[in-house]
Design a protein around this motif. Structure first.
Motif: not given
Length: 365
Positions: A305-318, A324-326
């Motif tokens: 989940a942290s991996m998805l958070d990091w990728l989402g923030l880095k690439h502006s991918d909501e 990750a939150e789910r």
């Protein structure tokens, strides 16, 4: 935003393949059809060393460096060591940290509802902080470079640089600003953990911390000596928000902290740098239970989940951030309903936990 994210998956040793496979399955369920993640498996670890004489093949390293993120199970097996006595399976983690400059090791410590803490009177919500471990310097930077003199004297050097300290301290303040503060009082606080009263290297760490803190007047600061901190994490864990420390101290304290929230099976971690991110639970390979189907996958699931958070923030991918939150919400719900592995006092198998989490994610979607 990218169309496809390449994820290098290294299962590793012991229970590593079991918990890593569980995390991959959960991530796929969270993202559903049309997932933008592509998982590719690569070999490394003590088992691979026994088979081939290499614990971390060069093609695996190059694949990890090129990937958008790295997901790992666990590494190392008792007795599988090099001639100098160091563990062969640890090369994977340590080489990635130093050669990819993964300077920030983020270790969340949270007590979930349904999980019993060994601390008397502590309930869910009372423990929720981050240990931020400097990951590229400190005493561990001496691995492979220490000296053993004639079998009589061994020396390893503790290395700390201003650049290294500044960037990990700034990361600590950024994490505190993004948080809800400490559970006990809601204060956004960064605690500098060191041994400044004895060693110059730690006094230097503290002085740089104090300099950086001036740029964050909205965040409270304090100092704690590492020996006292070991006591504080047991007696007043609700006081802490973000704790920042040197490499070895962060390693030791995060294991103690994990014990207060259910053990190493509940200990996710994210190791990040400017370009790369590496995600694994903080636990070991637990070869004594490997193959029995009882390993706790929650630490690796939360790391994913942290991996998805990091990728989402880095690439502006909501989409990744929402997934990750789910995963975190479903994990919390499953634990609260008593879906506990043997290490948490329950009877649920690795597969039962994985299927339950995936089913809830599918239902939520």
């Amino acid at each position: 935003m990218k169309h496809v994210y390449e994820i290098a998956v290294v299962h590793g040793d012991g229970i590593g393949p079991e918990v890593c496979a569980a995390a991959v399955e959960v991530v796929k369920a969270a993202l559903g059809s049309g997932s933008p993640l592509r998982f590719t498996e690569h070999p490394a670890g003590a088992e691979h060393f026994l088979k081939t004489g290499q614990s971390f093949p060069e093609p695996t390293f190059q694949a990890c460096r090129a990937a958008d993120a790295i997901l790992h199970g666990a590494g190392g097996l008792p007795g599988v060591v090099y001639a100098d006595g160091t563990e062969a399976g640890l090369d994977f983690t340590l080489r990635l940290r130093f050669e990819l400059d993964l300077y920030a090791n983020i270790r969340p410590v949270r007590l979930f509802e349904g999980v019993q803490s060994p601390l008397s009177g502590v309930k869910a919500g009372d423990i929720d902080y981050i240990i931020l471990r400097e990951n590229s310097e400190g005493l561990y930077a001496a691995r492979g470079a220490g000296a053993l003199l004639r079998g009589e004297v061994a020396v390893d050097t503790l290395v700390q640089t201003r650049v290294g300290i500044e960037r990990i301290v700034r990361k600590a303040f950024e994490l505190a600003r993004q948080s809800n503060g400490a559970p006990r009082d809601g204060v956004r606080r960064v605690t500098c953990c060191d041994k400044a009263n004895v060693l110059r290297s730690y006094a230097f760490f503290r002085s740089v911390f104090d300099d950086v803190a001036k740029d964050y007047p909205d965040v409270a600061t304090e100092h704690a000596l590492v020996d006292a901190m070991a006591m504080h994490l047991v007696l007043k864990p609700g006081h802490f928000n973000v704790i920042v420390s040197e490499n070895m101290f962060g390693d030791i304290l995060s294991d103690l902290a994990a014990a207060t929230v259910g053990g190493m099976g509940m200990a996710p971690s994210a190791e990040i740098g400017a370009a790369n991110g590496f995600f694994q639970a903080a636990h070991g390979s637990a070869p004594d239970i490997a193959g029995k189907g009882i390993a706790n996958p929650f630490g690796t699931i939360l790391s994913a989940a942290s991996m998805l958070d990091w990728l989402g923030l880095k690439h502006s991918d909501e989409k990744l951030s929402q997934a990750a939150e789910r995963i975190r919400r479903v994990t919390q719900a499953c634990l609260a309903k008593g879906l506990l592995s043997a290490d948490l006092g329950g009877t649920s198998s690795t597969r039962q936990i994985t299927h339950s989490v995936c089913d809830r994610l599918a239902a939520a979607a």
